[in-house]
Motif scaffolding. Structure first.
Motif, mmCIF file in Angstrom:
data_model
loop_
_atom_site.group_PDB
_atom_site.id
_atom_site.type_symbol
_atom_site.label_atom_id
_atom_site.label_comp_id
_atom_site.label_asym_id
_atom_site.label_seq_id
_atom_site.Cartn_x
_atom_site.Cartn_y
_atom_site.Cartn_z
ATOM 1 N N ALA A 80 7.245 4.130 -2.464
ATOM 2 C CA ALA A 80 7.683 2.907 -3.144
ATOM 3 C C ALA A 80 9.086 3.070 -3.711
ATOM 4 C CB ALA A 80 6.695 2.561 -4.255
ATOM 5 N N ASP A 81 9.376 4.243 -4.273
ATOM 6 C CA ASP A 81 10.711 4.480 -4.823
ATOM 7 C C ASP A 81 11.766 4.471 -3.717
ATOM 8 O OD1 ASP A 81 12.146 5.051 -7.316
ATOM 9 O OD2 ASP A 81 12.666 6.939 -6.361
ATOM 10 N N GLU A 82 11.415 5.064 -2.560
ATOM 11 C CA GLU A 82 12.348 5.032 -1.427
ATOM 12 C C GLU A 82 12.544 3.605 -0.920
ATOM 13 O OE1 GLU A 82 12.901 7.024 3.033
ATOM 14 O OE2 GLU A 82 11.104 7.421 1.835
ATOM 15 N N MET A 83 11.473 2.820 -0.884
ATOM 16 C CA MET A 83 11.588 1.436 -0.439
ATOM 17 C C MET A 83 12.436 0.620 -1.421
ATOM 18 S SD MET A 83 10.930 -0.543 2.049
ATOM 19 C CE MET A 83 9.586 0.262 2.953
ATOM 20 N N ARG A 84 12.349 0.938 -2.704
ATOM 21 C CA ARG A 84 13.191 0.255 -3.693
ATOM 22 C C ARG A 84 14.669 0.485 -3.385
ATOM 23 N NH1 ARG A 84 14.337 1.630 -9.253
ATOM 24 N NH2 ARG A 84 14.405 3.761 -8.459
ATOM 25 N N ARG A 85 15.005 1.717 -2.995
ATOM 26 C CA ARG A 85 16.404 2.009 -2.628
ATOM 27 C C ARG A 85 16.804 1.254 -1.369
ATOM 28 N NH1 ARG A 85 14.773 7.211 -4.424
ATOM 29 N NH2 ARG A 85 14.314 7.897 -2.289
ATOM 30 N N HIS A 86 15.887 1.151 -0.403
ATOM 31 C CA HIS A 86 16.172 0.364 0.797
ATOM 32 C C HIS A 86 16.405 -1.100 0.432
ATOM 33 C CE1 HIS A 86 15.563 3.709 3.321
ATOM 34 N NE2 HIS A 86 14.248 3.664 3.441
ATOM 35 N N GLY A 111 0.785 -1.233 0.000
ATOM 36 C CA GLY A 111 0.000 0.000 0.000
ATOM 37 C C GLY A 111 0.812 1.276 0.000
ATOM 38 N N LEU A 112 1.983 1.302 -0.617
ATOM 39 C CA LEU A 112 2.822 2.504 -0.642
ATOM 40 C C LEU A 112 2.464 3.373 -1.842
ATOM 41 C CD1 LEU A 112 6.331 0.922 0.155
ATOM 42 C CD2 LEU A 112 4.744 2.013 1.762
ATOM 43 N N ASP A 113 2.590 4.707 -1.669
ATOM 44 C CA ASP A 113 2.412 5.582 -2.819
ATOM 45 C C ASP A 113 3.697 5.588 -3.642
ATOM 46 O OD1 ASP A 113 4.251 7.209 -1.507
ATOM 47 O OD2 ASP A 113 2.742 8.615 -0.763
ATOM 48 N N ALA A 114 3.706 6.358 -4.730
ATOM 49 C CA ALA A 114 4.829 6.311 -5.673
ATOM 50 C C ALA A 114 6.145 6.719 -5.018
ATOM 51 C CB ALA A 114 4.536 7.202 -6.872
ATOM 52 N N ASP A 115 6.148 7.824 -4.246
ATOM 53 C CA ASP A 115 7.395 8.299 -3.622
ATOM 54 C C ASP A 115 7.895 7.307 -2.579
ATOM 55 O OD1 ASP A 115 7.356 10.558 -5.173
ATOM 56 O OD2 ASP A 115 6.335 11.789 -3.662
ATOM 57 N N THR A 129 5.697 -11.626 -5.665
ATOM 58 C CA THR A 129 4.404 -12.221 -6.052
ATOM 59 C C THR A 129 3.222 -11.619 -5.323
ATOM 60 O OG1 THR A 129 4.743 -13.977 -4.404
ATOM 61 C CG2 THR A 129 5.484 -14.409 -6.658
ATOM 62 N N ARG A 130 3.443 -10.686 -4.431
ATOM 63 C CA ARG A 130 2.334 -10.130 -3.643
ATOM 64 C C ARG A 130 1.715 -8.958 -4.400
ATOM 65 N NH1 ARG A 130 3.091 -9.673 2.732
ATOM 66 N NH2 ARG A 130 3.292 -11.909 2.285
ATOM 67 N N GLY A 131 0.450 -9.036 -4.707
ATOM 68 C CA GLY A 131 -0.217 -8.033 -5.526
ATOM 69 C C GLY A 131 -0.339 -6.678 -4.872
ATOM 70 N N THR A 132 -0.314 -6.604 -3.545
ATOM 71 C CA THR A 132 -0.462 -5.316 -2.864
ATOM 72 C C THR A 132 0.843 -4.518 -2.833
ATOM 73 O OG1 THR A 132 -0.019 -6.420 -0.738
ATOM 74 C CG2 THR A 132 -2.334 -6.151 -1.403
ATOM 75 N N VAL A 133 1.915 -5.133 -3.287
ATOM 76 C CA VAL A 133 3.214 -4.456 -3.292
ATOM 77 C C VAL A 133 3.335 -3.631 -4.569
ATOM 78 C CG1 VAL A 133 5.713 -4.813 -3.364
ATOM 79 C CG2 VAL A 133 4.291 -6.218 -1.869
ATOM 80 N N PRO A 134 3.815 -2.389 -4.511
ATOM 81 C CA PRO A 134 3.940 -1.560 -5.721
ATOM 82 C C PRO A 134 4.805 -2.226 -6.784
ATOM 83 C CG PRO A 134 4.279 -0.236 -3.749
ATOM 84 C CD PRO A 134 4.225 -1.655 -3.300
ATOM 85 N N GLY A 135 4.533 -1.890 -8.043
ATOM 86 C CA GLY A 135 5.222 -2.517 -9.152
ATOM 87 C C GLY A 135 6.728 -2.327 -9.125
ATOM 88 N N VAL A 136 7.193 -1.141 -8.739
ATOM 89 C CA VAL A 136 8.631 -0.888 -8.749
ATOM 90 C C VAL A 136 9.357 -1.789 -7.754
ATOM 91 C CG1 VAL A 136 8.556 0.990 -7.039
ATOM 92 C CG2 VAL A 136 10.389 0.940 -8.746
#
Length: 804
Positions: free
Chosen positions: A582-588, A576-580, A623-630
């Motif tokens: 999600a991008d920060e989580m990608r870096r983590h 359930g993360l928004d775009a910003d 595989t979890r659908g609730t996780v953002p695409g990035v």
């Protein structure tokens, strides 16, 4: 009539008032000539009287200008002031004349004890107090006039520097043998300005001048009429003015005070230049130093210097160029109505003749000669805070000389001296003394190498004085500072950063305190983002500690526990993360992935196989659908890179995302960004045409109304690729995926890349790989003893794996 009487305007014996421009070579020559003729019994100089005991040090063999007097508040070392002096400063010339002739020299400006206290609560970055001519920060205020600028405009000049050169620098020390002629002319001009502008918008000058008048009276009572005063020309009319002792004392009544220390510190030409932020009113200290230092033919000698500099930079400059440049400068001066060529004329001539009209080599001339990288020196006997003495001792022992010019220092941490240099620079950074900054090392990626960019700035002396509150030695001060910072740290990442610095700076006494606070903070912090942000610094600390021989068992336990909590909490935290976010989580995700890769080799009892459990967490994210695409795309990519996911499965995952009707175009674009973004993503598409074909087919099928939404995401992803990769991808798309050689779906669409490995071809390059790593032909049994030690073995394994 004597010189002293004439200086007083014929009104009887009075002080010899020599009004100068601070850091003016013409004023300096004129002061020397006037003192030689007048032979005063005492020389009074504008400056803080607390420095009177430091004046004899100016004659020490270890003193080399530019230098500065530094005053700082004892209880607040950051509150400080500088009084810079160059070899061509009239004050420096006056001090040396007095020392050479056995005459007392005294500073008579308002004491620093008042100056520093007066500025409390106001911005002060270590500037010298106002010198009566201009603000020492080099910034003119709306109400503070610049006397030179006013006089230049009255004379029809648009440049105060050029006016000063014409009327002072190019006119000698006096006409018809009158050495006081320059001072008389300046005093008359300043008198007119003071009558019109009063204090010039700065009422503190009135207080300073009252104190100077009292000091002049005291010197006259002690020495009689033989008193010479060297001060800013702006102050001369006020010092000449008759004022009662009672009135002057009234102006000084009730001034605030603070306890101060005073010493000499090295200064630089760059800090003498106005644009540096610590300027003292001149744009070209190197040029002014040249004018003061040469006895004759200043233009010819300057052009010779310029030619020598350009030749050293492999530019073709001959003696004919020098001759022609001198002629052009003289012609320009005559055309412009100037008595002699100035800096403007010489610069124009150098640009036209020696630089062929280019400003690129001219910038080098400006940097090296017109301004100059000159760092002064002060003798070891100069007063200093204990921390400064310890730092100086260490610098000498490690042969790390402070220099004004920026230079790079390569360190091999396996060598004792280099290891000590590294620890010193890390400790100074912890103390806020930014002498060295870490730089990227292009010679090695191993942990045994460090590259530093060093440059000593004068204000670092203030930082040393400030850091003196933490201890009397660099080691003790750094230890105390780290412990205090750990207690005051607001988040977990700050504490983990301090733990890393403790190992880099080798602060064993501070590490237990930092570790205790780290364990407490880690146990209480439940934010997965904070934990993920803190983990990489801890793992780097483990790696550095191993390289530097530091015990890190406690650190390994905390790092493993932190990783455990990240593994458990990351999947639900990504939902359930928004775009910003999600991008920060990608870096983590990237940071934790690298940290787990290193941490997997560190024994941490009770924590099992962290790498296997991290791969399991990545599969959940993928595989979890609730996780953002990035984030999902990045998880698939990390699994693929680690060999935890087959190429066919990665292709299937991408196909499902891009072909699923329930996936929005924006989410699909984000998945692509997560999967092929970053290092190596472009090569994946180049060498696997199935992936490229999927992206191409999906993109051509995106509805027009959604295309403008997905385009920025894709553009951000593909713009990060190298030009060659982007060009190859463009060619492949133009031809159509699979057009290069057969069925892409069979996995052999790229020429030179078969479905399986050719072990014979791979083995053929292994000797070359070993030579590149410096491992020798028998590296299979070696333990990684190349230049990078154990890192060389890991690098070989990585390269061999890439080849095969």
């Amino acid at each position: 009539m004597s010189e002293v009487e004439r200086a007083g305007g014929g009104r009887g014996a009075g002080p010899l008032l020599l009004g100068v421009r601070h850091h003016g070579p013409g004023s300096a020559r004129a002061v020397r000539a006037a003192l030689e003729e007048a032979r005063p019994g005492v020389v009074l100089i504008e400056g803080p009287p607390e420095a009177n005991d430091l004046i004899p040090l100016a004659a020490d063999d270890g003193m080399r200008p530019p230098v500065a007097l530094l005053a700082h508040a004892v209880d607040e070392p950051g509150r400080s002031a500088f009084w810079p002096l160059a070899a061509f400063s009239p004050e420096w010339v006056a001090i040396h004349w007095a020392l050479e002739h056995g005459a007392p020299a005294r500073f008579i400006d308002l004491p620093a004890t008042h100056t520093l206290a007066w500025g409390r609560g106001e911005a002060n970055d270590g500037e010298q107090p106002d010198d009566g001519e201009r603000s020492d920060t080099g910034q003119r205020t709306d109400v503070r006039i610049d006397p030179l600028r006013v006089l230049a405009e009255a004379a029809g000049y648009d440049d105060a520097e050029r006016w000063w050169e014409d009327v002072v620098e190019h006119r000698g020390v006096g006409e018809e043998g009158d050495v006081l002629a320059p001072f008389t002319a300046l005093e008359e001009a300043m008198t007119e300005l003071r009558e019109v502008y009063g204090s010039g918008g700065h009422d503190r000058d009135l207080v300073r001048e009252a104190y100077m008048r009292l000091q002049i009276r005291a010197a006259q009572r002690e020495f009689g009429g033989g008193v010479a005063v060297v001060c800013g020309a702006w102050h001369v009319p006020a010092l000449r003015r008759k004022a009662t002792v009672t009135a002057d004392r009234a102006l000084l009544r009730g001034l605030p005070k603070t306890k101060t220390d005073m010493t000499w510190v090295p200064w630089t030409n760059r800090r003498l230049s106005r644009f540096s932020g610590y300027g003292a009113g001149i744009d070209s200290p190197g040029w002014y130093g040249h004018l003061f230092g040469v006895e004759d033919r200043p233009v010819e000698r300057w052009m010779t210097k310029v030619a020598g500099l350009l030749r050293a930079e492999d530019r073709t400059v001959s003696s004919a160029h020098v001759i022609e440049a001198v002629r052009l400068a003289e012609t320009l001066a005559a055309m412009r109505g100037r008595p002699l060529p100035g800096l403007g004329e010489t610069t124009d001539a150098v640009r036209a003749v020696m630089c062929e009209g280019s400003d690129v080599p001219l910038a080098l001339v400006h940097d090296r000669l017109i301004v100059g990288d000159v760092l002064g020196e002060v003798p070891a006997t100069a007063p200093a805070v204990p921390l400064q003495r310890d730092l100086t001792r260490i610098q000498r022992r490690l042969r790390l000389k402070p220099e004004a010019a920026e230079r790079e220092l390569e360190l091999d941490l396996r060598k004792e001296t280099d290891g000590q240099r590294s620890r010193l620079l890390h400790r100074l950074r912890l103390l806020g003394i930014g002498w060295g900054e870490p730089a990227t090392s292009y010679g090695s990626t191993g942990t045994f190498r460090e590259t530093w960019r060093l440059r000593w700035e004068p204000e670092l002396s203030v930082r040393v004085a400030e850091a003196g509150i933490w201890g009397t030695t660099v080691l003790a001060a750094a230890t105390a500072r780290v412990e205090a910072d750990a207690v005051a740290a607001r988040d977990l990442a700050a504490v983990t950063g301090l733990a890393e610095h403790c190992l880099l700076a080798e602060l064993p006494d501070a590490l237990p305190t930092v570790m205790r606070i780290l364990a407490d903070r880690a146990a209480l912090d439940t934010d997965v983002g904070h934990l993920a942000q803190a983990l990489p610094a801890l793992v780097r600390s483990l790696r550095y500690g191993d390289v530097r021989g530091t015990g890190t068992a406690a650190l390994a336990e905390v790092a493993a526990g932190l990783a455990e909590r990240v593994l458990i909490g990351l999947p639900p935290a990504c939902a359930g993360l928004d775009a910003d976010a999600a991008d920060e989580m990608r870096r983590h995700l990237d940071a934790v992935h690298g940290a787990v890769g290193l941490l997997g080799d560190v024994p941490a009892p009770g924590h099992g196989n962290l790498r296997a459990r991290w791969a399991s967490a990545l599969r959940k994210l993928a595989t979890r659908g609730t996780v953002p695409g990035v984030v999902r795309g990045r998880a698939v990519r990390l699994l693929l890179d680690d060999g935890e996911l087959a190429q066919d499965e990665a292709t299937r995952q991408m196909g499902l995302v891009l072909s699923s009707p329930g996936t929005s175009p924006a989410d699909a674009a984000a998945w692509i960004e997560g999967f092929v973004g970053g290092s190596g993503g472009g090569l994946l598409l180049v060498h696997d045409e199935r992936l490229l074909g999927l992206v191409d087919a999906w993109l051509t099928g995106v509805p027009a109304e959604a295309f403008t939404d997905v385009l920025p995401l894709l553009r951000r992803t593909f713009s990060a690729y190298e030009p060659g990769v982007r060009r190859t991808l463009g060619e492949l798309v133009r031809r159509g995926p699979g057009a290069r050689g057969g069925a892409a779906g069979a996995g052999c669409g790229t020429p030179g890349f078969a479905a399986g490995l050719d072990t014979g071809r791979a083995d053929a390059v292994l000797p070359v790989v070993r030579l590149l790593l410096g491992l020798g032909p028998g590296a299979e049994e070696a333990d990684g003893g190349g230049e990078n030690g154990e890192d060389g073995e890991g690098a070989e394994a990585g390269l061999v794996g890439a080849v095969r």
